[in-house]
Design an enzyme around this catalytic site. Sequence first.
Site, mmCIF file in Angstrom:
data_model
loop_
_atom_site.group_PDB
_atom_site.id
_atom_site.type_symbol
_atom_site.label_atom_id
_atom_site.label_comp_id
_atom_site.label_asym_id
_atom_site.label_seq_id
_atom_site.Cartn_x
_atom_site.Cartn_y
_atom_site.Cartn_z
ATOM 1 N N HIS A 1 -4.705 2.081 -6.066
ATOM 2 C CA HIS A 1 -5.672 0.978 -6.039
ATOM 3 C C HIS A 1 -6.985 1.438 -5.402
ATOM 4 C CE1 HIS A 1 -7.215 -3.103 -5.810
ATOM 5 N NE2 HIS A 1 -7.532 -2.865 -4.540
ATOM 6 N N CYS B 1 -18.943 -8.477 -1.460
ATOM 7 C CA CYS B 1 -19.083 -9.775 -2.126
ATOM 8 C C CYS B 1 -17.925 -10.054 -3.083
ATOM 9 C CB CYS B 1 -20.410 -9.848 -2.869
ATOM 10 S SG CYS B 1 -20.649 -8.547 -4.096
#
Length: 358
Positions: A110, A58
């Site tokens: 990351h 999401c």
Amino acid sequence: MLEQPDIRSGLVCVGLNYRTTPVEVRERLAFPEAQVPAAVQQVRGLPGFEESVIVSTCNRVELYASHSLAAGAQGHAALRDYLVSHFQLVPAHAEALVLYNLDAAEAARHLFRVVSGLDSMVLGETEIFGQVKAAYKTALDTGTTGRSLNKLFQQAFTVGKKVRNETTIQRGSTSVGSVAVDLAEKVHDLKECRVMLVGAGEMSRTCAQSLLSRGAKSIIVSNRSYDKAVELAAEMKGTAMKFDEWESALHEVDVIISSTSAPHFVIKPEQIDQVMRKRRWEPLLIIDIAVPRDVDPAVNDIEGVYLYDIDALQAIADEGRRERERQLISCERIIEEQLEKFGFLRSSGGGGLSEKMA
């Protein structure tokens, strides 16, 4: 001697998240779970590409890949073009698309931060670890990973566990689901509150667990797959309802939390308008944590309805960040130590990593 990651192919990550891209754009680029196996095969099939993993949640869409192209920029451009083509973005949307393009050590750093919950809307969130693990398993089962990405993701899971075990970054409300319940609790006394969950996936499960722990009066679960609704409702001592019947119970609930995987709106103004008339305009809180969104934004214009989408939850999530932010230094230190341990920060020479990884 520690075996080094295979970096004969370039490692790249191209992505977008809740910080770079609003939900109305993210939902256009979300990969439905059933389509991910085909998508990772398509990415691996791009000229010069060898491995691929797609993480689509999401709050983010990220493509990790290894390639044998001459430069990382070529890999970034190919992945961007793939997203534009795959989602059939019109020129205006394609031009406005903001992506982060990472190579080698930056891509690894990351991913380590993502798995550790440091790049999440809810700092320290726990759900993302499982979501990335599921994304990796899909790629592994589909056959689109190899030596490079297998090592990278296994190392990321090691780092995520280390951060979780050695810091308190995940203390308190650490998921979008739990923040949604925080919001419901600000508006209603949950002990007197009737809640409907539309959807029975992991996000709904997190919400249900949080609701139950805080003493919600009653929980109704509705899902397109009725068996899953029954299963979740049984776990939470709630009630299951068939998906084509949930509208009939809306006038009885105080809060709706919706998190389905539908590609279109499942809650529309005309439905809620009828419900509100039946409720005599008694306030109704609707929390939409799905991407693509489940609830038509026009619902918020109806008298007595208070609609929050996933981006609106960010302000609430920010309130809980302060204490966990004190743990960030420790978390970042662990990640840098692990990047060095796994060889991502070493320069070339004596069989080490290439300068590209430095």
